[in-house]
Design a protein around this motif. Sequence first.
Motif, short mmCIF file in Angstrom:
data_model
loop_
_atom_site.label_atom_id
_atom_site.label_comp_id
_atom_site.label_asym_id
_atom_site.label_seq_id
_atom_site.Cartn_x
_atom_site.Cartn_y
_atom_site.Cartn_z
N PHE A 296 65.16 59.45 3.76
CA PHE A 296 66.37 59.72 4.57
C PHE A 296 67.69 59.44 3.87
O PHE A 296 68.74 59.56 4.51
N VAL A 297 67.69 59.03 2.61
CA VAL A 297 68.95 58.74 1.91
C VAL A 297 69.22 59.81 0.86
O VAL A 297 68.32 60.18 0.09
N ASN A 298 70.44 60.30 0.85
CA ASN A 298 70.85 61.29 -0.16
C ASN A 298 71.01 60.58 -1.50
O ASN A 298 71.94 59.81 -1.70
N ARG A 299 70.11 60.86 -2.44
CA ARG A 299 70.10 60.17 -3.73
C ARG A 299 70.65 61.04 -4.86
O ARG A 299 70.44 60.74 -6.04
N ASP A 300 71.36 62.07 -4.52
CA ASP A 300 71.88 63.00 -5.53
C ASP A 300 73.20 62.52 -6.11
O ASP A 300 74.14 62.18 -5.38
N ILE A 301 73.27 62.44 -7.44
CA ILE A 301 74.52 62.13 -8.15
C ILE A 301 74.73 63.21 -9.21
O ILE A 301 74.02 63.25 -10.22
N PHE A 302 75.69 64.08 -8.97
CA PHE A 302 76.03 65.16 -9.90
C PHE A 302 74.78 65.95 -10.33
O PHE A 302 74.58 66.24 -11.52
N GLY A 303 73.94 66.25 -9.34
CA GLY A 303 72.77 67.06 -9.61
C GLY A 303 71.54 66.29 -10.05
O GLY A 303 70.46 66.88 -10.19
N TYR A 304 71.67 64.98 -10.27
CA TYR A 304 70.50 64.17 -10.66
C TYR A 304 70.06 63.34 -9.46
O TYR A 304 70.87 62.65 -8.84
N GLU A 305 68.78 63.43 -9.13
CA GLU A 305 68.23 62.68 -8.01
C GLU A 305 67.78 61.30 -8.49
O GLU A 305 66.85 61.18 -9.29
N VAL A 306 68.47 60.27 -8.02
CA VAL A 306 68.16 58.91 -8.43
C VAL A 306 66.78 58.53 -7.91
O VAL A 306 66.51 58.66 -6.70
N PRO A 307 65.86 58.07 -8.77
CA PRO A 307 64.53 57.66 -8.29
C PRO A 307 64.63 56.54 -7.26
O PRO A 307 65.43 55.61 -7.42
N THR A 308 63.83 56.63 -6.23
CA THR A 308 63.85 55.62 -5.16
C THR A 308 63.59 54.22 -5.70
O THR A 308 64.19 53.24 -5.26
N ALA A 309 62.69 54.12 -6.67
CA ALA A 309 62.33 52.81 -7.22
C ALA A 309 63.53 52.07 -7.80
O ALA A 309 63.57 50.84 -7.80
N MET A 310 64.53 52.80 -8.29
CA MET A 310 65.68 52.17 -8.91
C MET A 310 66.47 51.29 -7.94
O MET A 310 67.16 50.35 -8.35
N PHE A 311 66.37 51.59 -6.65
CA PHE A 311 67.12 50.81 -5.66
C PHE A 311 66.64 49.36 -5.60
O PHE A 311 67.37 48.50 -5.11
#
Length: 491
Positions: A296-311
């Motif tokens: 449910f969280v928008n993880r897009d940064i300039f076209g790159y989807e931040v992996p969930t694990a990084m949080f």
Amino acid sequence: MNTSQPRAIYYVVALQIWEYFSFYGMRALLILYLTNQLKYDDNHAYELFSAYCSLVYVTPILGGFLADKLLGNRMAVMIGAFLMVVGHLVLGASEMAPVFLYLSLAIIVCGYGLFKSNVSCLLGELYHPEDPRRDGGFSLLYAAGNIGSIVAPIACGYVQQEYSWAMGFALAAIGMLAGLVIFLCGNRHFTHTAGVNKAALHARQFGLPNWGWLLVLLVATPLLITVLFWKEWSVYALIVATVIGLGVLAKIYTKAENSKQRKELGLIVVLTFFSMLFWAFAQQGGSSISLYIDRFVNRDIFGYEVPTAMFQSVNGFAVMLCGVVLAWLIKEGVSGNRTVRIWGKFALGLGLMSAGFCILTLSARWSAAYGHSSMPLMVLGMAVMGFAELFIDPVAMSQITRIEIPGVTGVLTGIYMLLSGAIANYLAGVIADQTSQSAFDAAGAVNYAIDAYIDVFSEITWGALACVGAVLVIWLYQALKFRARRLAAQA
């Protein structure tokens, strides 16, 4: 006076960094792997995840015993690190058969048990009892661990997303192996530490030398834990451990010599209870919060989807940054009542936990309204929760080490870790399971219920706030009692 740290400490610190890298890198991937790759439903995934996180706090009791009686801290740490390497490699093969999943987690649990309970003891062996460098050494070890926990989710999450799940777990194994190799390279600096107790290893018990029984234990324990995971029986192991722990605590209380000692024990018991609730809330970060971010969280940064694990790095970063700021800003005074200060800090920690989940509730409501929530709001909520940790464990552990009952500090620490670690993680799984509401649409796709996350995050917000209220009542009572005693003394 020599103020520089012993050379051996840097090898222990390197090992600690890579152990944290290995453990938290794998942990950041686990719940996502179970649900996204193995297609476990949320209930099954939460059950296994909480069982794993619980048992890693139980096995260090056995690991400490083996180090004290047979292996010595150095050998126990090396065997533990090797087992964790093996466990992470086996985990990469778990897509082939579920038995590899359960076996890999069991091996990691055993390795963690031998490692975690003994690495701090090994560090303690580097100093004489009155060495003034000791506190600095333990501070260095704590800070090093946080470095590993910050870097690991970023690195393992990136490798998993760009390559594969197996590569993500393999990176965790490589990290632990790197730490072990570095540690072995410094072996000459540990010659003065206690080694393997050869006499005890060769002594015979029940027809076998102790080294034979040790081999049996190293084989049988992972197999037993594998069965506990497979049959979902881990809760029974927790019940047995908890009953034994509470029995030991009751025995210590009955042997207390005076009312002051009993009062100190009572304070530790109540602190442990609130710590257990705090960590049951905080450990949502690796389970329900991680799946919420993934869905449910928008993880897009300039076209790159931040992996969930990084949080998962947000927590460690907040602990380090806020810890440095607090150490700089706050200078503990000697005036006033220490018990009053303790409850004040606990109230602040629980209040921050409530505030963090309040932000997460707002994020979930935003997701319900607009389909997804913003990443900065999520990071803010997790950072506040990380900040809250600084007012719980350090305060409780400090109180345990101050108790004036000889020979019980280590036992009380173990009981504290059992309740605030193992039992809290089990409760965290029960709480997380309340978010596992889903339904299937006409096409057969899964629709996860955002309302379930709203309800759970909101209930935790109010639950933590209720704990704050209870702690503030205790704080006010202690403050008034202290004031009354001071006025009586002045009269």
